[in-house]
Design a protein around this motif. Structure first.
Motif, PDB file in Angstrom:
ATOM      1  N   LYS A   1       0.828  -1.195   0.000  1.00 54.59           N
ATOM      2  CA  LYS A   1       0.000   0.000   0.000  1.00 54.59           C
ATOM      3  C   LYS A   1       0.870   1.256   0.000  1.00 54.59           C
ATOM      4  CE  LYS A   1      -3.988  -1.964   2.405  1.00 54.59           C
ATOM      5  NZ  LYS A   1      -4.855  -1.860   3.620  1.00 54.59           N
ATOM      6  N   ASN A   2       0.357   2.281  -0.663  1.00 57.64           N
ATOM      7  CA  ASN A   2       1.009   3.596  -0.720  1.00 57.64           C
ATOM      8  C   ASN A   2       2.420   3.530  -1.294  1.00 57.64           C
ATOM      9  OD1 ASN A   2      -1.304   4.663   0.647  1.00 57.64           O
ATOM     10  ND2 ASN A   2      -0.408   4.068   2.618  1.00 57.64           N
ATOM     11  N   VAL A   3       2.625   2.556  -2.175  1.00 57.40           N
ATOM     12  CA  VAL A   3       3.928   2.392  -2.820  1.00 57.40           C
ATOM     13  C   VAL A   3       3.692   2.254  -4.321  1.00 57.40           C
ATOM     14  CG1 VAL A   3       5.887   0.830  -3.100  1.00 57.40           C
ATOM     15  CG2 VAL A   3       5.033   1.331  -0.815  1.00 57.40           C
ATOM     16  N   PRO A   4       4.464   2.974  -5.152  1.00 55.15           N
ATOM     17  CA  PRO A   4       4.290   2.827  -6.613  1.00 55.15           C
ATOM     18  C   PRO A   4       4.500   1.388  -7.053  1.00 55.15           C
ATOM     19  CG  PRO A   4       5.674   4.724  -6.090  1.00 55.15           C
ATOM     20  CD  PRO A   4       5.465   3.989  -4.801  1.00 55.15           C
ATOM     21  N   GLY A   5       3.825   0.998  -8.131  1.00 61.31           N
ATOM     22  CA  GLY A   5       3.890  -0.391  -8.587  1.00 61.31           C
ATOM     23  C   GLY A   5       5.277  -0.848  -8.981  1.00 61.31           C
ATOM     24  N   ASP A   6       6.132   0.092  -9.415  1.00 57.90           N
ATOM     25  CA  ASP A   6       7.480  -0.292  -9.844  1.00 57.90           C
ATOM     26  C   ASP A   6       8.512  -0.136  -8.733  1.00 57.90           C
ATOM     27  OD1 ASP A   6       7.419   2.439  -9.688  1.00 57.90           O
ATOM     28  OD2 ASP A   6       8.387   2.820 -11.621  1.00 57.90           O
ATOM     29  N   ASP A   7       8.058   0.127  -7.513  1.00 56.03           N
ATOM     30  CA  ASP A   7       8.994   0.296  -6.401  1.00 56.03           C
ATOM     31  C   ASP A   7       9.660  -1.038  -6.068  1.00 56.03           C
ATOM     32  OD1 ASP A   7       9.641   0.434  -3.288  1.00 56.03           O
ATOM     33  OD2 ASP A   7       9.469   2.488  -4.029  1.00 56.03           O
ATOM     34  N   PRO A   8      10.982  -1.042  -5.801  1.00 58.32           N
ATOM     35  CA  PRO A   8      11.688  -2.298  -5.508  1.00 58.32           C
ATOM     36  C   PRO A   8      11.129  -3.056  -4.304  1.00 58.32           C
ATOM     37  CG  PRO A   8      13.253  -0.523  -5.917  1.00 58.32           C
ATOM     38  CD  PRO A   8      11.900   0.110  -5.853  1.00 58.32           C
ATOM     39  N   SER A   9      10.517  -2.360  -3.334  1.00 58.04           N
ATOM     40  CA  SER A   9      10.001  -3.036  -2.139  1.00 58.04           C
ATOM     41  C   SER A   9       8.863  -3.998  -2.457  1.00 58.04           C
ATOM     42  CB  SER A   9       9.538  -2.003  -1.103  1.00 58.04           C
ATOM     43  OG  SER A   9       8.497  -1.200  -1.627  1.00 58.04           O
ATOM     44  N   ASN A  10       8.242  -3.827  -3.633  1.00 53.38           N
ATOM     45  CA  ASN A  10       7.200  -4.777  -4.032  1.00 53.38           C
ATOM     46  C   ASN A  10       7.781  -6.149  -4.375  1.00 53.38           C
ATOM     47  OD1 ASN A  10       4.783  -3.198  -3.835  1.00 53.38           O
ATOM     48  ND2 ASN A  10       5.464  -2.040  -5.635  1.00 53.38           N
ATOM     49  N   ARG A  11       9.068  -6.183  -4.678  1.00 51.85           N
ATOM     50  CA  ARG A  11       9.732  -7.464  -4.938  1.00 51.85           C
ATOM     51  C   ARG A  11      10.120  -8.057  -3.585  1.00 51.85           C
ATOM     52  NH1 ARG A  11      12.498  -4.011  -8.750  1.00 51.85           N
ATOM     53  NH2 ARG A  11      14.394  -4.127  -7.491  1.00 51.85           N
ATOM     54  N   ARG A  12       9.401  -9.064  -3.163  1.00 49.00           N
ATOM     55  CA  ARG A  12       9.607  -9.573  -1.811  1.00 49.00           C
ATOM     56  C   ARG A  12       9.166 -11.026  -1.697  1.00 49.00           C
ATOM     57  NH1 ARG A  12       4.788  -7.098  -2.340  1.00 49.00           N
ATOM     58  NH2 ARG A  12       3.020  -7.784  -1.060  1.00 49.00           N
ATOM     59  N   ILE A  13       9.665 -11.651  -0.634  1.00 44.83           N
ATOM     60  CA  ILE A  13       9.226 -12.992  -0.249  1.00 44.83           C
ATOM     61  C   ILE A  13       8.511 -12.861   1.086  1.00 44.83           C
ATOM     62  CG2 ILE A  13       9.974 -15.295   0.495  1.00 44.83           C
ATOM     63  CD1 ILE A  13      10.168 -14.910  -2.478  1.00 44.83           C
ATOM     64  N   SER A  14       7.317 -13.422   1.159  1.00 40.98           N
ATOM     65  CA  SER A  14       6.516 -13.356   2.382  1.00 40.98           C
ATOM     66  C   SER A  14       6.427 -14.749   2.995  1.00 40.98           C
ATOM     67  CB  SER A  14       5.120 -12.812   2.074  1.00 40.98           C
ATOM     68  OG  SER A  14       4.345 -12.729   3.249  1.00 40.98           O
ATOM     69  N   ILE A  15       6.910 -14.873   4.225  1.00 42.77           N
ATOM     70  CA  ILE A  15       6.844 -16.128   4.977  1.00 42.77           C
ATOM     71  C   ILE A  15       5.789 -15.944   6.064  1.00 42.77           C
ATOM     72  CG2 ILE A  15       8.129 -17.796   6.376  1.00 42.77           C
ATOM     73  CD1 ILE A  15      10.701 -16.650   5.081  1.00 42.77           C
ATOM     74  N   LEU A  16       4.707 -16.682   5.974  1.00 46.00           N
ATOM     75  CA  LEU A  16       3.614 -16.550   6.947  1.00 46.00           C
ATOM     76  C   LEU A  16       3.544 -17.807   7.803  1.00 46.00           C
ATOM     77  CD1 LEU A  16       1.228 -14.864   7.979  1.00 46.00           C
ATOM     78  CD2 LEU A  16      -0.212 -15.998   6.276  1.00 46.00           C
ATOM     79  N   ILE A  17       3.841 -17.642   9.101  1.00 48.12           N
ATOM     80  CA  ILE A  17       3.664 -18.744  10.053  1.00 48.12           C
ATOM     81  C   ILE A  17       2.183 -18.759  10.418  1.00 48.12           C
ATOM     82  CG2 ILE A  17       4.445 -19.766  12.217  1.00 48.12           C
ATOM     83  CD1 ILE A  17       6.874 -17.934  12.101  1.00 48.12           C
ATOM     84  N   LEU A  18       1.470 -19.734   9.934  1.00 51.06           N
ATOM     85  CA  LEU A  18       0.016 -19.752  10.006  1.00 51.06           C
ATOM     86  C   LEU A  18      -0.492 -20.110  11.394  1.00 51.06           C
ATOM     87  CD1 LEU A  18      -0.455 -21.792   6.733  1.00 51.06           C
ATOM     88  CD2 LEU A  18      -1.019 -19.374   6.981  1.00 51.06           C
ATOM     89  N   THR A  19      -1.581 -19.463  11.797  1.00 45.07           N
ATOM     90  CA  THR A  19      -2.289 -19.949  12.970  1.00 45.07           C
ATOM     91  C   THR A  19      -2.877 -21.314  12.628  1.00 45.07           C
ATOM     92  OG1 THR A  19      -4.383 -18.927  12.293  1.00 45.07           O
ATOM     93  CG2 THR A  19      -2.892 -17.594  13.652  1.00 45.07           C
ATOM     94  N   LYS A  20      -3.148 -22.106  13.634  1.00 51.02           N
ATOM     95  CA  LYS A  20      -3.716 -23.429  13.385  1.00 51.02           C
ATOM     96  C   LYS A  20      -5.086 -23.318  12.721  1.00 51.02           C
ATOM     97  CE  LYS A  20      -1.144 -25.354  17.261  1.00 51.02           C
ATOM     98  NZ  LYS A  20      -1.201 -25.902  18.634  1.00 51.02           N
ATOM     99  N   GLU A  21      -5.819 -22.277  13.077  1.00 48.15           N
ATOM    100  CA  GLU A  21      -7.141 -22.054  12.477  1.00 48.15           C
ATOM    101  C   GLU A  21      -7.014 -21.775  10.984  1.00 48.15           C
ATOM    102  OE1 GLU A  21     -10.951 -19.002  13.040  1.00 48.15           O
ATOM    103  OE2 GLU A  21      -9.168 -18.815  14.295  1.00 48.15           O
TER     104      GLU A  21
END
Length: 303
Positions: free
Chosen positions: A246-266
């Protein structure tokens, strides 16, 4: 008539005060009022000195049906009835008791994830390699779990440009956090993201979708190489530029990322049952011919 018979008799009556007919009843009313106020302030003092769990138990006690309370049972039911307890059998273990257990389980889950976040924060501070990369690491506790984002910057990309090959410092991050992820039983979801710049290199039909998926899978391999148990990975997905920050241009380097989500059991349970939910939705639709007809009307005919 004699002089004695003609004497005048005077009767003097004592005047009574206007409030004398009330007697002492006002004192009784005042005493009742003071007793009620003392009881009120005593209850308020007890509530202010009790824990949220104790207050919840007190509330549950007063909401419990008399029949259940006298039989030393719990208050539970799946019924939507406004009468507390409800259902055919007030002693069966379902409904509200299950909800309280689920809430308690979720609370323990979030506390465990919060401890992982604290460990990761401490690890980043103590490890010189990670401390240098701290601006590229974003850790946040969400409703679905603990999210660790490893983002690109213009000066320090996590992958080779337009490539799925992991840079050495990205490998250091993944190898360092793998043991911490192993210490918690929760499953993990991995997602890769790109900016909105079209992918122009490589083979035909290879786009940001394939690139983001390949980068997420490359990160999975590095986590496993760092000691993460392979069966803890629940899913690996490529999101391309569909979920830019959010609030970041589409070509901004921060959009290039890896997201690791430790899931809740639910959330992990919800993902594992996605196909079952879909099958149930289809079966319900089959019982509604009108709904199927509306769907068919929205689908354009094949050319």
């Amino acid at each position: 008539m004699s002089k004695k018979d003609s004497s005048v008799i005077i009767v003097k009556k004592k005047k009574s005060h206007g409030h004398s007919h009330h007697g002492g009843s006002w004192k009784i009313a005042y005493a009742d009022f003071m007793t009620a106020m003392m009881a009120f302030f005593l209850v308020m003092w007890l509530l202010s000195n009790s824990t949220p769990e104790e207050r919840h138990q007190i509330a549950e006690y007063f909401q419990m049906p008399l029949k259940t309370a006298m039989s030393n049972g719990d208050r539970f039911s799946l019924s939507d009835s406004t009468i507390p307890g409800g259902g055919d059998d007030m002693m069966k273990v379902q409904g509200e008791v299950q909800k309280r257990r689920a809430d308690s389980s979720r609370q323990r889950d979030m506390q465990s994830l919060n401890r992982v976040r604290e460990r990761l924060d401490q690890l980043i501070k103590n490890d010189p390699r990670l401390k240098e990369l701290q601006p590229n690491l974003k850790i946040k506790l969400l409703n679905d779990g603990l999210r660790i984002q490893i983002i690109d910057s213009q000066q320090r990309p996590m992958f080779r440009s337009g490539n799925k090959e992991v840079e050495p410092y990205m490998r250091d991050i993944l190898h360092a956090i793998a043991p911490v992820l192993n210490d918690i039983p929760n499953s993990i979801s991995l997602s890769g993201h790109t900016d909105d710049a079209p992918y122009a290199n490589g083979e035909r039909s290879y786009s940001n979708w394939e690139l983001s998926a390949d980068r997420a899978n490359a990160s999975r391999r590095e986590l496993v190489a760092g000691g993460l148990q392979a069966n803890k990975i629940l899913r690996v997905v490529g999101m391309a530029d569909a979920m830019n920050l959010k609030n970041v241009p589409g070509d901004d380097p921060s959009n290039r990322r890896i997201s690791i989500l430790i899931l809740t059991k639910e959330k992990a349970h919800e993902i594992l049952n996605e196909d079952n939910n879909e099958a149930r939705d289809i079966s319900l639709s089959e019982e509604d011919p009108q709904g199927i007809q509306q769907i068919q009307e929205q689908v354009p005919p094949a050319s």
